[in-house]
Design a protein around this motif. Structure first.
Motif, mmCIF file in Angstrom:
data_model
loop_
_atom_site.group_PDB
_atom_site.id
_atom_site.type_symbol
_atom_site.label_atom_id
_atom_site.label_comp_id
_atom_site.label_asym_id
_atom_site.label_seq_id
_atom_site.Cartn_x
_atom_site.Cartn_y
_atom_site.Cartn_z
ATOM 1 N N GLU A 170 0.781 -1.063 0.564
ATOM 2 C CA GLU A 170 0.147 0.203 0.076
ATOM 3 C C GLU A 170 1.062 1.323 0.356
ATOM 4 O O GLU A 170 0.503 2.606 -0.914
ATOM 5 C CB GLU A 170 -0.770 -0.407 1.011
ATOM 6 N N ALA A 171 2.359 0.836 -0.275
ATOM 7 C CA ALA A 171 3.319 2.206 0.732
ATOM 8 C C ALA A 171 3.784 2.422 -0.514
ATOM 9 O O ALA A 171 3.795 3.234 -0.819
ATOM 10 C CB ALA A 171 4.262 2.150 1.822
ATOM 11 N N ALA A 172 3.441 1.786 -1.363
ATOM 12 C CA ALA A 172 4.013 1.800 -2.973
ATOM 13 C C ALA A 172 3.662 2.479 -4.062
ATOM 14 O O ALA A 172 3.848 2.861 -4.888
ATOM 15 C CB ALA A 172 4.499 0.256 -3.641
ATOM 16 N N LEU A 173 2.419 2.925 -3.069
ATOM 17 C CA LEU A 173 0.833 3.588 -4.461
ATOM 18 C C LEU A 173 0.820 5.175 -3.912
ATOM 19 O O LEU A 173 0.699 5.280 -2.301
ATOM 20 C CB LEU A 173 -0.075 2.778 -4.020
ATOM 21 N N PRO A 174 -0.154 5.499 -4.622
ATOM 22 C CA PRO A 174 -0.116 6.888 -3.609
ATOM 23 C C PRO A 174 -1.393 7.161 -3.355
ATOM 24 O O PRO A 174 -2.302 6.193 -3.085
ATOM 25 C CB PRO A 174 -0.637 7.979 -5.042
ATOM 26 N N HIS A 178 2.274 -3.068 -12.257
ATOM 27 C CA HIS A 178 0.940 -2.141 -12.754
ATOM 28 C C HIS A 178 0.599 -1.399 -12.611
ATOM 29 O O HIS A 178 0.248 -1.606 -10.897
ATOM 30 C CB HIS A 178 0.156 -3.321 -13.639
ATOM 31 N N GLN A 179 0.044 0.014 -12.891
ATOM 32 C CA GLN A 179 -0.438 0.983 -12.010
ATOM 33 C C GLN A 179 -1.368 1.276 -13.704
ATOM 34 O O GLN A 179 -0.478 1.922 -14.351
ATOM 35 C CB GLN A 179 0.109 1.837 -11.298
ATOM 36 N N GLY A 180 -2.883 0.966 -13.732
ATOM 37 C CA GLY A 180 -3.796 1.858 -14.029
ATOM 38 C C GLY A 180 -4.652 2.601 -14.418
ATOM 39 O O GLY A 180 -4.327 3.138 -13.408
ATOM 40 N N ARG A 181 -5.296 3.035 -14.424
ATOM 41 C CA ARG A 181 -6.547 3.727 -14.203
ATOM 42 C C ARG A 181 -7.246 3.662 -13.482
ATOM 43 O O ARG A 181 -6.918 4.532 -12.145
ATOM 44 C CB ARG A 181 -6.646 4.536 -15.696
ATOM 45 N N ASN A 182 -7.822 2.056 -13.334
ATOM 46 C CA ASN A 182 -8.281 2.103 -12.049
ATOM 47 C C ASN A 182 -7.439 0.847 -11.507
ATOM 48 O O ASN A 182 -8.582 0.847 -10.387
ATOM 49 C CB ASN A 182 -10.346 1.640 -12.435
ATOM 50 N N THR A 183 -7.057 -0.048 -11.399
ATOM 51 C CA THR A 183 -6.433 -1.017 -10.826
ATOM 52 C C THR A 183 -4.899 -1.201 -11.130
ATOM 53 O O THR A 183 -4.070 -0.205 -11.530
ATOM 54 C CB THR A 183 -6.490 -2.312 -11.938
ATOM 55 N N ALA A 184 -4.131 -1.748 -10.374
ATOM 56 C CA ALA A 184 -2.915 -2.573 -10.066
ATOM 57 C C ALA A 184 -2.167 -3.017 -8.591
ATOM 58 O O ALA A 184 -3.039 -3.506 -8.853
ATOM 59 C CB ALA A 184 -2.530 -0.823 -8.747
ATOM 60 N N VAL A 185 -1.607 -3.669 -9.109
ATOM 61 C CA VAL A 185 -1.301 -4.920 -9.398
ATOM 62 C C VAL A 185 0.344 -4.250 -8.768
ATOM 63 O O VAL A 185 1.708 -3.531 -8.894
ATOM 64 C CB VAL A 185 -0.275 -5.868 -10.596
ATOM 65 N N VAL A 186 0.749 -5.150 -7.449
ATOM 66 C CA VAL A 186 2.327 -4.524 -6.373
ATOM 67 C C VAL A 186 3.143 -6.254 -6.007
ATOM 68 O O VAL A 186 1.833 -7.227 -5.608
ATOM 69 C CB VAL A 186 1.974 -3.800 -5.033
ATOM 70 N N GLN A 187 4.150 -6.343 -6.854
ATOM 71 C CA GLN A 187 4.556 -7.797 -5.166
ATOM 72 C C GLN A 187 5.971 -7.644 -4.602
ATOM 73 O O GLN A 187 6.362 -6.237 -4.871
ATOM 74 C CB GLN A 187 5.495 -8.757 -7.001
ATOM 75 N N GLN A 208 6.806 -13.769 -0.218
ATOM 76 C CA GLN A 208 6.403 -13.512 -1.698
ATOM 77 C C GLN A 208 4.893 -12.598 -2.054
ATOM 78 O O GLN A 208 4.651 -14.024 -1.476
ATOM 79 C CB GLN A 208 7.202 -13.771 -3.169
ATOM 80 N N ALA A 209 4.184 -12.055 -2.258
ATOM 81 C CA ALA A 209 3.397 -11.837 -2.197
ATOM 82 C C ALA A 209 2.982 -11.115 -3.331
ATOM 83 O O ALA A 209 4.134 -9.888 -3.529
ATOM 84 C CB ALA A 209 2.786 -11.056 -0.640
ATOM 85 N N VAL A 210 1.676 -11.086 -3.813
ATOM 86 C CA VAL A 210 1.056 -10.035 -4.933
ATOM 87 C C VAL A 210 0.158 -9.991 -4.507
ATOM 88 O O VAL A 210 -1.339 -10.576 -4.095
ATOM 89 C CB VAL A 210 0.828 -11.061 -6.298
ATOM 90 N N THR A 211 -0.127 -8.499 -4.850
ATOM 91 C CA THR A 211 -1.465 -8.152 -4.206
ATOM 92 C C THR A 211 -1.911 -7.344 -5.238
ATOM 93 O O THR A 211 -1.485 -6.312 -6.032
ATOM 94 C CB THR A 211 -1.684 -6.357 -2.731
ATOM 95 N N THR A 212 -3.283 -6.799 -5.172
ATOM 96 C CA THR A 212 -4.130 -6.312 -6.207
ATOM 97 C C THR A 212 -5.000 -5.207 -5.609
ATOM 98 O O THR A 212 -5.419 -4.698 -4.806
ATOM 99 C CB THR A 212 -5.085 -7.086 -7.369
#
Length: 71
Positions: free
Chosen positions: A7-11, A40-49, A62-66
């Motif tokens: 969550e800290a990796a996203l605005p 990935h960071q699109g207009r409405n979705t994002a994926v963080v590893q 290792q975790a992948v979050t959407t």
């Protein structure tokens, strides 16, 4: 720890919608470090590893979050 780091990796303005976590080894030692990378960071979705490492840089998890942008 993985989810908070992701969550800290996203605005601001993004909510976590899913998480898949893979435990790879025990967390040995006094310190565990988390590193998140925006895949990935699109207009409405994002994926963080996110990778958690323990002593001597050994991967613990290792975790992948959407994520979804809040309206």
């Amino acid at each position: 720890m993985a989810m908070l780091t992701a969550e800290a990796a996203l605005p601001p303005g993004w909510s976590t919608t899913g998480i898949s976590a893979f435990f790879l080894s025990p967390g040995v030692g006094d310190d565990i470090t988390a590193h998140a990378r925006l895949q990935h960071q699109g207009r409405n979705t994002a994926v963080v590893q996110t990778t958690l490492t323990g002593q001597a840089g050994r991967t613990v998890l290792q975790a992948v979050t959407t994520h979804l942008r809040r309206a």
